[in-house]
Design an enzyme around this catalytic site. Structure first.
Site, short mmCIF file in Angstrom:
data_model
loop_
_atom_site.label_atom_id
_atom_site.label_comp_id
_atom_site.label_asym_id
_atom_site.label_seq_id
_atom_site.Cartn_x
_atom_site.Cartn_y
_atom_site.Cartn_z
N MET A 159 0.89 -1.14 0.12
CA MET A 159 0.10 0.05 0.00
C MET A 159 0.87 1.30 -0.09
SD MET A 159 -3.04 -1.37 -0.31
CE MET A 159 -3.95 0.13 0.11
N GLY A 198 2.60 2.12 -2.66
CA GLY A 198 3.25 1.92 -3.96
C GLY A 198 4.68 2.08 -3.92
N ILE A 199 5.47 2.47 -4.98
CA ILE A 199 6.83 2.46 -5.04
C ILE A 199 7.22 3.82 -4.34
CG2 ILE A 199 8.98 3.08 -6.68
CD1 ILE A 199 8.18 0.16 -6.63
N LYS A 205 14.24 10.44 0.77
CA LYS A 205 14.20 11.78 1.26
C LYS A 205 14.79 11.69 2.70
CE LYS A 205 12.88 12.98 -2.33
NZ LYS A 205 13.16 11.64 -3.06
N SER A 235 21.61 10.64 -14.91
CA SER A 235 21.73 11.87 -14.08
C SER A 235 20.32 12.44 -13.96
CB SER A 235 22.84 12.87 -14.89
OG SER A 235 22.14 13.59 -16.00
N GLY A 269 16.08 5.20 -16.22
CA GLY A 269 14.63 5.52 -16.53
C GLY A 269 13.93 4.24 -15.99
N HIS A 310 10.48 39.34 5.10
CA HIS A 310 12.12 39.63 5.26
C HIS A 310 12.12 39.20 6.66
CE1 HIS A 310 16.03 41.21 5.00
NE2 HIS A 310 15.87 41.78 6.12
#
Length: 464
Positions: free
Chosen positions: A39, A41-42, A52, A181, A270, A443
């Site tokens: 569940m 997926g990839i 990450k 790359s 790819g 800022h």
């Protein structure tokens, strides 16, 4: 006759499929989802999320080495690769459980098994307990994609890896070759290079990160080389000779072939769509270059849809999710369905420095016939970037000179994967240069560079 009848059956529970199922359920459809492995997926299990987590570990490790710069002391800096991987897998597991919970919450019926389509309105699912026959007038293919394997460069999990092996490495590479790359290749190159691997990246095109704007690619190449990476462009890996403890690569560049030795190779050349075993040929579904051909609303035939990586580029989770929402709304009969267009989708690469972009590159905008105004702003001109110690970076904007339409935005530097959304929203709202110039950016923030890059396109830049 099918054993169970649904309004919509989704095949594949990745970021396209599970989001499609949830949106369908929200709209009152009776929905089933079929998943053969994980569940989420990839993306959730072996892609976006665990990579990450690993890259965050590399980023912290990199910052620890810079402690002195910030007036801090850190001695005996090191890492435990097994612990880095363990954290990454725990993050993926947590989110995998979350998707299961979402299915239950939204009353989506889940079938774990292998799906095939005996006919256009039936799905046969092979499960551990036998075969389930399901029926629906609307079937959504969200089966995703897998790593492309080139002859002679096939991964073996020992010395030659694909993305799955690189996420659970059997050893820490000392001398690493990364083939390709794009985002996947560069992210792994960045991770292992930061942890100390001597890293070489080979790219067949004339520049790395070839889908990005040429200026961003050139900037990235300089930064990666500063970090010790070797970048080979317009180069082809012709052959890999494997032995127990090394791989010898034959690399052709500029008409010459050289042999180079590595202890590890990552193939990132790819992806190809998961079209096999579904029975698409019998249904007359058109498959080109291993991806299902669809119209602009992801329709692949009568009552049949294909979304996400299966339906082609851009191969991004957020594109898949929004296509899933679009299809669910079409199936539910909504008449205000928002079409997903590739040029409105941001791309993010979480290397060091980060890369992010949306819309057309400068070259593509000119190719499409636009007269353009282009603005730039460097990180070195931004107070927050200097305070963070992140002075290497660039923001680039591209406008239609005639109308002021924001055609594209391209960034490289710290946290640009978070910043890009400002330009994404701007494009979605059909903003002009005037709107952006009149917007008050807070800022001190990195976002001020987005303002200055717009001002620069119209010769009004302040801080450079």
């Amino acid at each position: 006759m099918a054993d169970q009848q649904f309004d919509m059956i989704v095949i594949g529970a990745g970021p396209g499929g599970y989001v499609c199922a949830i949106r369908g359920a929200q709209l009152g459809l009776k929905v089933a989802i079929v998943e053969r492995e994980h569940m989420g997926g990839i993306c959730l299990n072996w892609g976006c999320i665990p990579t990450k987590a690993m890259l965050r570990s590399a980023e912290v490790f990199h910052l620890m080495h810079r402690a002195k710069e910030f007036g801090l002391k850190a001695d005996g800096i090191g890492y435990d690769l097994d612990a880095v991987v363990k954290r990454s897998r725990a993050v993926a597991k947590q989110l995998n459980s979350g998707v299961k919970g979402l299915m239950k919450k939204n009353k989506v019926t889940v079938f774990m098994g292998e799906a095939s389509l005996p006919s256009k309105d039936r799905v046969s699912v092979k499960t551990d307990k036998g075969t389930e026959e399901l029926g629906a007038k609307n079937i959504v293919l969200a089966t995703g994609a897998r790593a492309r394997e080139l002859p002679g460069l096939e991964p073996d999990g020992k010395r030659v890896w694909n993305y799955k092996h690189a996420l659970q490495p059997p050893h820490m590479p000392k001398k690493l070759l990364v083939i390709g790359s794009g985002a996947i290749g560069i992210e792994f190159a960045s991770f292992y290079n930061t942890l100390g691997a001597e890293t070489t990246v080979v790219e067949v095109m004339d520049r790395i990160l070839p889908v990005e704007d040429a200026e961003i690619s050139a900037f990235a190449k300089k930064q990666f080389e500063k970090q010790g990476m070797k970048i080979m462009q317009k180069a082809i890996v012709q052959k890999l000779d494997r032995s127990e403890d090394k791989v010898t690569a034959e690399i052709e560049t500029g008409g010459k072939t050289e042999r180079m030795e590595f202890d590890t190779v990552i193939s990132a050349v790819g992806i190809v769509g998961n079209t096999e075993g579904l029975g698409l040929e019998k249904l007359g579904v058109k498959v080109e270059k291993a991806h299902v051909v669809t119209d602009e609303y992801c329709r692949a035939g009568e009552g049949l849809y294909a979304i996400g990586d299966l339906a082609g580029a851009p191969w991004l989770a957020h594109k898949a999710s929004h296509e899933g929402v679009m299809v669910a709304e079409l199936v539910a009969g909504r008449n205000d369905v928002h079409q997903v267009k590739a040029e409105t989708i941001a791309g993010c690469t979480y290397c060091q420095p980060q890369v992010a972009s949306v819309g057309w590159t400068e070259a593509k905008a000119k190719e499409l016939g636009y007269e353009v105004k282009v603005g730039h702003f460097p990180f070195i001109g931004n107070g927050k970037a200097i305070a963070l110690g992140e002075q290497e970076g660039l923001v680039k904007t591209i406008f239609d000179a005639k109308t002021g339409e924001l055609l594209g935005a391209h960034m490289i530097g710290a946290e640009v994967t978070e910043l890009i959304q400002g330009y994404v929203v701007g494009r979605q709202l059909e903003t002009t240069e005037e709107d952006l110039m009149n917007t008050v950016f807070p800022h001190p923030t990195l976002s001020e560079m987005m303002h200055e890059a717009v001002l620069d396109a119209y010769d009004r830049v302040v801080h450079i």
